[in-house]
Design a protein around this motif. Structure first.
Motif, PDB file in Angstrom:
ATOM      1  N   ALA A   1       2.048   7.968   4.108  1.00 32.60           N
ATOM      2  CA  ALA A   1       2.108   7.206   2.757  1.00 32.60           C
ATOM      3  C   ALA A   1       3.271   7.802   1.977  1.00 32.60           C
ATOM      4  O   ALA A   1       3.956   8.923   2.237  1.00 32.60           O
ATOM      5  CB  ALA A   1       0.854   8.053   1.747  1.00 32.60           C
ATOM      6  N   TYR A   2       3.938   6.833   0.990  1.00 34.39           N
ATOM      7  CA  TYR A   2       5.353   7.224   0.266  1.00 34.39           C
ATOM      8  C   TYR A   2       5.106   6.908  -0.942  1.00 34.39           C
ATOM      9  O   TYR A   2       4.391   5.850  -1.351  1.00 34.39           O
ATOM     10  CB  TYR A   2       6.475   6.793   1.141  1.00 34.39           C
TER      11      TYR A   2
ATOM     12  N   ARG B   1       0.778  -1.403  -0.052  1.00 32.11           N
ATOM     13  CA  ARG B   1      -0.063   0.112  -0.081  1.00 32.11           C
ATOM     14  C   ARG B   1       0.896   1.293   0.081  1.00 32.11           C
ATOM     15  O   ARG B   1       0.332   2.363   0.071  1.00 32.11           O
ATOM     16  CB  ARG B   1      -0.857  -0.147   1.167  1.00 32.11           C
ATOM     17  N   ARG B   2       2.338   0.908  -0.017  1.00 30.72           N
ATOM     18  CA  ARG B   2       3.187   2.125   0.039  1.00 30.72           C
ATOM     19  C   ARG B   2       3.107   3.314   1.038  1.00 30.72           C
ATOM     20  O   ARG B   2       2.884   4.412   1.037  1.00 30.72           O
ATOM     21  CB  ARG B   2       3.122   2.875  -1.311  1.00 30.72           C
ATOM     22  N   ARG B   3       2.891   2.616   2.230  1.00 29.53           N
ATOM     23  CA  ARG B   3       2.797   3.411   3.491  1.00 29.53           C
ATOM     24  C   ARG B   3       3.180   2.896   4.798  1.00 29.53           C
ATOM     25  O   ARG B   3       3.323   1.468   4.752  1.00 29.53           O
ATOM     26  CB  ARG B   3       1.134   3.924   3.636  1.00 29.53           C
TER      27      ARG B   3
ATOM     28  N   GLU C   1       2.071   2.131   8.664  1.00 23.55           N
ATOM     29  CA  GLU C   1       0.718   2.240   9.110  1.00 23.55           C
ATOM     30  C   GLU C   1       0.922   2.237  10.683  1.00 23.55           C
ATOM     31  O   GLU C   1       2.102   1.317  11.301  1.00 23.55           O
ATOM     32  CB  GLU C   1      -0.038   0.958   8.708  1.00 23.55           C
TER      33      GLU C   1
END
Length: 94
Positions: A27-28, A11-13, A15
């Motif tokens: 997020a990245y 999810r490119r983050r 958490e």
């Protein structure tokens, strides 16, 4: 209250879980060894509890452990790094 911060590459983050509930994320966008952080969000019921700072601190610590670098396009993360200069060495230019 217990915090757990995990990278979720799918999810490119990063958490943050608070007592097993998803409380927020950072997020990245990956660019090689550099992560470009674009946005940080904390669920309203977890705001003003230090959750955002705990998330950013743990995400930056994990990036440091991997030998990575970051670009911050996220105002919250940028402000955190300004208040915690020990993380400034992780910042690079895009």
């Amino acid at each position: 209250m217990s915090f757990l911060v995990e990278d979720n590459p799918a999810r490119r983050r990063f958490e943050i879980l608070v007592d097993d509930a998803l409380a927020g994320f950072a997020a990245y966008v990956p660019r090689g060894e550099v992560l470009v952080f674009t946005h940080t969000e904390v669920e309203s019921r977890f705001r003003d509890m230090g959750v955002g700072s705990a998330l950013i601190r743990a995400a930056l610590d994990q990036v440091r452990e991997r030998g990575g670098r970051i670009v911050s396009e996220c105002p919250f993360m940028t402000a955190f790094i300004e208040r915690h200069p020990e993380y400034a060495s992780l910042v690079t230019v895009a």
